[in-house]
Design a protein around this motif. Structure first.
Motif, mmCIF file in Angstrom:
data_model
loop_
_atom_site.group_PDB
_atom_site.id
_atom_site.type_symbol
_atom_site.label_atom_id
_atom_site.label_comp_id
_atom_site.label_asym_id
_atom_site.label_seq_id
_atom_site.Cartn_x
_atom_site.Cartn_y
_atom_site.Cartn_z
ATOM 1 N N MET A 185 0.970 -1.242 0.079
ATOM 2 C CA MET A 185 0.005 0.030 0.046
ATOM 3 C C MET A 185 0.956 1.267 -0.070
ATOM 4 O O MET A 185 1.899 1.454 0.836
ATOM 5 N N ARG A 186 0.535 2.286 -0.921
ATOM 6 C CA ARG A 186 1.229 3.222 -0.928
ATOM 7 C C ARG A 186 0.686 4.608 -0.159
ATOM 8 O O ARG A 186 -0.746 4.674 -0.192
ATOM 9 N N ARG A 187 1.357 5.328 0.435
ATOM 10 C CA ARG A 187 0.816 6.531 1.279
ATOM 11 C C ARG A 187 0.459 7.612 0.085
ATOM 12 O O ARG A 187 1.390 8.105 -0.732
ATOM 13 N N LEU A 188 -0.437 8.518 0.509
ATOM 14 C CA LEU A 188 -0.817 9.656 -0.206
ATOM 15 C C LEU A 188 0.445 10.423 -0.310
ATOM 16 O O LEU A 188 0.718 11.170 -1.407
ATOM 17 N N GLY A 189 1.092 10.810 0.751
ATOM 18 C CA GLY A 189 2.373 11.739 0.759
ATOM 19 C C GLY A 189 3.273 11.338 -0.047
ATOM 20 O O GLY A 189 4.049 12.098 -0.655
ATOM 21 N N THR A 190 3.550 9.932 -0.069
ATOM 22 C CA THR A 190 4.656 9.419 -1.001
ATOM 23 C C THR A 190 4.151 9.712 -2.626
ATOM 24 O O THR A 190 4.946 10.277 -3.147
ATOM 25 N N LYS A 221 7.541 17.799 -0.856
ATOM 26 C CA LYS A 221 6.481 17.528 0.216
ATOM 27 C C LYS A 221 5.133 18.545 -0.247
ATOM 28 O O LYS A 221 5.501 19.709 -0.290
#
Length: 122
Positions: free
Chosen positions: A1-6, A15
């Motif tokens: 699962m990928r994070r939105l921030g990434t 960022k």
């Protein structure tokens, strides 16, 4: 699962910071529609303790960006309507507000704090 921030960092090369904003909405657990006094999800400020006080949206955006830029040189932001229930209002007022925010080039995403029972039915 990928994070939105990434994902946002990959897409924009930096960022992306959240700007805590207020749409001026209340909540059915505060205004008497369902109850009084709020619920366990919100503080006295509507879980928007970091949100700007309700003011014209342009002013809120500039004040929120200034707070973040005291610590960083941020250029891209998520407009986060945090306090209370940000779909608990007249769509004729809310939709233009959200569109106005999204028209700004530095805003790359919209995030709405809300309750599932306050989403419109189509």
């Amino acid at each position: 699962m990928r994070r939105l921030g990434t994902v946002l960092r990959e897409q924009y090369g930096e960022k992306v910071y959240k700007l805590s904003l207020s749409s001026g909405c209340s909540c059915p657990n505060r205004d008497g529609t369902l109850g009084y006094g709020g619920c366990s999800f919100c503080s006295a400020g509507g879980s928007g303790d970091f949100a700007a006080a309700f003011a014209p949206i342009g002013q809120q955006l500039e004040e929120a960006k200034a707070r973040i830029r005291q610590k960083t040189d941020a250029k891209k932001f998520i407009a986060y309507f945090q306090s209370f229930t940000n779909t608990y209002g007249d769509p004729a007022r809310l939709l233009p507000l959200y569109r106005q925010v999204l028209e700004r080039p530095e805003i790359v995403a919209l995030s709405l704090g809300t309750r599932p029972d306050c989403l419109g039915r189509t």
